[in-house]
Scaffold this active site. Structure first.
Site, PDB file in Angstrom:
ATOM      1  CD  GLU A 261      -3.010  -1.011   0.367  1.00  0.00           C
ATOM      2  OE1 GLU A 261      -3.097  -0.005  -0.381  1.00  0.00           O
ATOM      3  OE2 GLU A 261      -3.817  -1.944   0.325  1.00  0.00           O
ATOM      4  CB  CYS A 295      -2.097   6.660   1.811  1.00  0.00           C
ATOM      5  SG  CYS A 295      -3.432   5.870   2.705  1.00  0.00           S
TER       6      CYS A 295
END
Ligand code: NAD
Length: 486
Positions: A261, A295
């Protein structure tokens, strides 16, 4: 983060101590420690263990030993373990939240460290409800074929500094639920809250199921050593694209399983039918959640010319209402940037871009690592603040006339984590959202995630997904059993 930094001063309220590694259910002292510093004050929060290669070997051996029995426990026992984790988190949430605030810089309140601990508890409870039923692929006169899910083995979890405890939980919860055992390696900027949480969780988990080691990445780089370690069968990594790429290369010889990720540069597209005042709060938190150090935060905002000025003004008006301050102050809603490295990066991107556009708010550093919410209008995709992931409290705004042009600009990046469309026309919004090249899209919000909805990146943002059944399956190997006619 300097080793034995003599200049670090005591942070008020922090219990300054040497935090141990947790290996095989026991606190284990390291030979050396490194300082973890409060970004709001420069004070020392505590010292984290500088794990050696031998310490890592010990943690991996403990995890492998525990795997023998944990992988054979019943589904019910593992579901119960997740509930026990949720309860332990609830009982100790405030202590861990304060530690997160001190080492990471997010305030206790707002979408801060108490929210982060609430997330860990919620994810633990949800993960308990998942299951891995045997799938019958065929059952007839020719034979029976079953698909079984088996835990992959020892998982190495490598985490970043932005949501240190929540992201560690996103790694270890499905791993433990699937029957894997785990060695967690937190970021050198924020290791203490993760270590403390894992220390507490070892009170409710069998020894060796959940271990933690840390290093400063300079004296030793335990993340790199984990990706090469033969005793680890899977790496789950959350962090930058550059590190993820290195990990992908390192795991090739051992064919470890991987979930990555990584970074994003999420675009939001605002259509001309919106009410600017009504969307300002959602736009602000989409971009400035955790000071933009998220993110899937909104990192580029494309606004139609018809509503451009009104959206800019409404966003600035809302931003001005948000109090910045010490993370432990109950009134603070945003804190400092989390570390010097990130502060320098944000400052450089703003400095390189602000003369290309119009600074509507902020644009210059505050005291220490504080940087006020910064909004810069009239930029285009060539500005560094637009082209690169800022991962900080600075939002570039780009004007467009034609939505096709906005979609093309939104997709004109190598990463693809999230994207959003802001409109009162749901059908049109969904049609545009489905053309965005990213793993998650939202209508009239940005960055909302939930435990039952898979989350992951397209393009260079990642590999695999987390959350939901699909996320759980990433911690399993398939074994297909051909059982013949019955
Ligand atoms: P980073 O890549 O610098 O560090 C992440 C982790 O990797 C740390 O624990 C670090 O010690 C470790 N590491 C360093 N070198 C390594 C190596 N050679 N091999 C293995 N591990 C190594 O990232 P960061 O600065 O901590 O985090 C910020 C980045 O993370 C941003 O790009 C952000 O977008 C991304 N991020 C992504 C998500 C997501 O879910 N997609 C979530 C949070 C953050």
């Amino acid at each position: 983060m300097a080793e034995n930094n003599a200049q670090a001063v005591a942070a008020p309220e922090a219990e300054i101590r040497d935090y141990p590694m947790i290996i095989g259910g026991q606190p284990v002292a390291a030979e050396r420690y490194f300082d973890v510093v409060n970004p709001a004050t420069g004070g020392l929060v505590g010292r984290a263990p500088m794990a050696s290669g031998r310490d890592l070997d010990g943690a991996v051996a403990a995890a492998n030993a525990a795997f023998e029995s944990w992988s054979k426990t019943s589904d019910e026992a593992r579901a119960e373990a997740c509930l026990a984790i949720a309860k332990k988190v609830e009982e100790n949430a405030e202590e861990t939240a304060r530690l997160i605030s001190m080492e990471q810089g997010k305030p206790l309140n707002g979408i801060g460290s108490r929210f982060e601990m609430g997330g860990v508890q919620g994810w633990a409870a949800y993960t308990s409800s998942l299951s891995m039923p045997i799938k019958v692929l065929q059952d007839d006169a020719q034979g029976r074929v079953e698909l079984h899910r088996k835990p992959v083995g020892v998982v190495g979890s490598i985490t970043p500094w932005n949501w240190p405890v929540l992201i560690a939980a996103w790694h270890f919860l499905p791993a433990v639920r699937a029957g894997c055992t785990v060695v967690v390696k937190p970021s050198p900027f924020t290791p203490l809250s993760t270590i403390r949480l894992i220390e507490l969780l070892n009170e409710v988990l069998p020894a060796g199921v959940l271990n933690v080691v840390s290093s400063d990445d300079v004296t030793t780089n335990i993340g790199a050593a984990m990706s090469q370690h033969d005793g680890i069968r899977k790496i789950v990594f959350t962090g930058s694209c550059a590190t993820g790429s290195k990990i992908m290369q390192s795991v090739a010889p051992s064919m470890k399983r991987l979930t990555l990720e990584m970074g994003g540069n999420d675009a939001g597209i605002v259509l001309p039918d919106v009410d600017p005042a009504a969307i300002a709060e959602g736009l602000f938190w989409g971009a400035f959640i955790n000071n933009g150090q998220t993110c899937a935060a909104l990192k580029r905002l494309y606004v139609h010319a018809d509503v451009y000025d009104d959206v800019c003004n409404a966003l600035v008006d809302f931003a001005k209402t948000i109090p910045l301050g010490d993370p432990l102050d109950e009134n603070s809603i945003l804190g400092p940037i989390s570390n010097q490295m990130q502060f320098d990066k944000v400052k450089a991107l703003v400095d390189a871009s602000k003369h290309q556009g119009r600074v509507l708010l902020g644009g210059a550093p505050g005291e220490g690592l504080f940087y006020p919410p910064t909004i810069i209008a009239d930029l285009d995709n060539s500005a560094p603040l637009v082209a690169e992931e800022q991962f900080g409290p600075a939002l570039p705004i780009i004007k467009f006339e034609d939505v096709e042009e906005a979609i093309a600009m939104a997709n004109d990046v190598e990463v693809g984590l999230g994207g959003s469309v802001w409109t009162t026309d749901t059908a049109k919004g969904q049609e545009i959202a489905s053309r965005l090249e990213c793993g998650s899209v939202w209508l009239n919000s940005h960055g909302m995630i939930q435990p039952n909805a898979p989350f992951g990146g397209l393009k260079k943002s990642g590999l695999g997904v987390e959350f939901g059944e699909e996320g759980l399956m990433e911690y399993t190997d398939i074994q297909t059993q051909f059982l013949g006619p019955r």
